[in-house]
Design a protein around this motif. Structure first.
Motif, PDB file in Angstrom:
ATOM      1  N   SER A  40       0.817  -1.213   0.000  1.00 54.29           N
ATOM      2  CA  SER A  40       0.000   0.000   0.000  1.00 54.29           C
ATOM      3  C   SER A  40       0.853   1.267   0.000  1.00 54.29           C
ATOM      4  O   SER A  40       0.434   2.289  -0.509  1.00 54.29           O
ATOM      5  CB  SER A  40      -0.943   0.022   1.197  1.00 54.29           C
ATOM      6  OG  SER A  40      -0.205   0.143   2.389  1.00 54.29           O
ATOM      7  N   ILE A  85     -13.489   1.352   6.072  1.00 52.44           N
ATOM      8  CA  ILE A  85     -12.243   1.744   5.413  1.00 52.44           C
ATOM      9  C   ILE A  85     -12.446   3.067   4.693  1.00 52.44           C
ATOM     10  O   ILE A  85     -13.560   3.411   4.285  1.00 52.44           O
ATOM     11  CB  ILE A  85     -11.716   0.663   4.439  1.00 52.44           C
ATOM     12  CG1 ILE A  85     -12.610   0.521   3.211  1.00 52.44           C
ATOM     13  CG2 ILE A  85     -11.539  -0.663   5.128  1.00 52.44           C
ATOM     14  CD1 ILE A  85     -11.999  -0.334   2.119  1.00 52.44           C
ATOM     15  N   GLY A  87     -10.278   7.201   3.959  1.00 49.72           N
ATOM     16  CA  GLY A  87      -9.166   8.121   4.120  1.00 49.72           C
ATOM     17  C   GLY A  87      -9.226   8.878   5.438  1.00 49.72           C
ATOM     18  O   GLY A  87      -9.556   8.330   6.493  1.00 49.72           O
ATOM     19  N   GLY A 118      -9.006   3.528   8.560  1.00 49.66           N
ATOM     20  CA  GLY A 118      -8.797   4.786   7.848  1.00 49.66           C
ATOM     21  C   GLY A 118      -7.318   5.122   7.745  1.00 49.66           C
ATOM     22  O   GLY A 118      -6.565   4.951   8.699  1.00 49.66           O
ATOM     23  N   VAL A 119      -6.915   5.604   6.576  1.00 48.80           N
ATOM     24  CA  VAL A 119      -5.523   6.008   6.345  1.00 48.80           C
ATOM     25  C   VAL A 119      -5.530   7.420   5.775  1.00 48.80           C
ATOM     26  O   VAL A 119      -6.099   7.663   4.707  1.00 48.80           O
ATOM     27  CB  VAL A 119      -4.799   5.052   5.372  1.00 48.80           C
ATOM     28  CG1 VAL A 119      -3.362   5.507   5.151  1.00 48.80           C
ATOM     29  CG2 VAL A 119      -4.828   3.635   5.902  1.00 48.80           C
ATOM     30  N   SER A 124      -8.238   5.141  -2.815  1.00 47.21           N
ATOM     31  CA  SER A 124      -9.075   3.959  -2.592  1.00 47.21           C
ATOM     32  C   SER A 124      -8.330   2.644  -2.795  1.00 47.21           C
ATOM     33  O   SER A 124      -8.580   1.677  -2.071  1.00 47.21           O
ATOM     34  CB  SER A 124     -10.323   4.005  -3.480  1.00 47.21           C
ATOM     35  OG  SER A 124      -9.968   4.049  -4.835  1.00 47.21           O
ATOM     36  N   GLU A 127      -6.371   1.939   0.336  1.00 51.11           N
ATOM     37  CA  GLU A 127      -7.286   1.546   1.406  1.00 51.11           C
ATOM     38  C   GLU A 127      -7.733   0.095   1.220  1.00 51.11           C
ATOM     39  O   GLU A 127      -7.782  -0.677   2.185  1.00 51.11           O
ATOM     40  CB  GLU A 127      -8.495   2.491   1.397  1.00 51.11           C
ATOM     41  CG  GLU A 127      -8.125   3.929   1.689  1.00 51.11           C
ATOM     42  CD  GLU A 127      -9.124   4.943   1.162  1.00 51.11           C
ATOM     43  OE1 GLU A 127      -8.847   6.145   1.290  1.00 51.11           O
ATOM     44  OE2 GLU A 127     -10.175   4.549   0.625  1.00 51.11           O
ATOM     45  N   HIS A 130      -5.036  -2.348   2.320  1.00 52.93           N
ATOM     46  CA  HIS A 130      -5.030  -2.537   3.779  1.00 52.93           C
ATOM     47  C   HIS A 130      -6.133  -3.517   4.188  1.00 52.93           C
ATOM     48  O   HIS A 130      -5.910  -4.383   5.036  1.00 52.93           O
ATOM     49  CB  HIS A 130      -5.223  -1.204   4.504  1.00 52.93           C
ATOM     50  CG  HIS A 130      -3.995  -0.358   4.548  1.00 52.93           C
ATOM     51  ND1 HIS A 130      -2.882  -0.689   5.286  1.00 52.93           N
ATOM     52  CD2 HIS A 130      -3.699   0.811   3.943  1.00 52.93           C
ATOM     53  CE1 HIS A 130      -1.958   0.225   5.140  1.00 52.93           C
ATOM     54  NE2 HIS A 130      -2.424   1.162   4.319  1.00 52.93           N
ATOM     55  N   SER A 148     -14.983   6.279   0.774  1.00 56.55           N
ATOM     56  CA  SER A 148     -13.768   6.624   0.061  1.00 56.55           C
ATOM     57  C   SER A 148     -14.073   7.342  -1.232  1.00 56.55           C
ATOM     58  O   SER A 148     -15.215   7.427  -1.667  1.00 56.55           O
ATOM     59  CB  SER A 148     -13.005   5.331  -0.234  1.00 56.55           C
ATOM     60  OG  SER A 148     -11.784   5.607  -0.844  1.00 56.55           O
TER      61      SER A 148
END
Length: 153
Positions: A40, A85, A87, A118-119, A124, A127, A130, A148
């Motif tokens: 990722s 999931i 951002g 969440g990152v 997308s 994400e 992950h 997302s």
């Protein structure tokens, strides 16, 4: 230029000044950089601790469920979890605590634990990577909600 936010007036200069209206945002600005996990290449800072923001050793933010922390580190405690999931919004940027993130609020609403994947700043596909790397750590997964797309633009 001035902007009214609720009862507060923001006086904007060349740099946007949202800190006076949203003091918790300074917490997010002070967080260290994330790391680049395999595939990722985008992750939040791992094992970050503060009074308001806490991440596990994978860099994912803690969710609160009935007073218990939900994270990848303790996912085996739960017979079934749901996964959110996305951002920065899913991570909870702007939340004043782990208990006020969307995943924690979903836990309150559904009476089921929600894992926050969440990152910040991820797109997308990152994400999704992950999700596929980590969902197998759960005994059982109920719902998966993807919130997302904005970072893809």
């Amino acid at each position: 230029m001035t902007i009214k936010v609720g009862e507060r007036i923001l006086h904007l200069t060349n740099k946007l000044d949202f800190g006076s209206a949203f003091p918790q945002m300074s917490l997010y600005e002070k967080m260290p950089a994330g790391f680049a996990p395999p595939y990722s290449m985008m992750g939040n800072p791992a094992d970050f601790r503060s009074g308001e923001i806490n991440t596990d050793n994978y860099g994912f933010r803690f969710s609160d469920f009935q007073g218990e922390t939900v994270s990848l580190e303790n996912i085996e405690r739960f017979d079934r979890v749901n996964i959110l999931i996305g951002g920065s919004t899913v991570f909870g940027v702007g939340s004043s605590s782990d208990a006020t993130t969307i995943s924690s609020l979903l836990g309150d609403l559904t009476k089921e634990p929600w894992l926050n994947l969440g990152v910040r700043a991820a797109v997308s596909f990152q994400e999704y990577l992950h999700l596929v790397q980590h969902f197998k750590k759960a005994k059982s997964v109920g719902k998966v909600v993807v919130f997302s797309g904005i970072n893809d633009i």
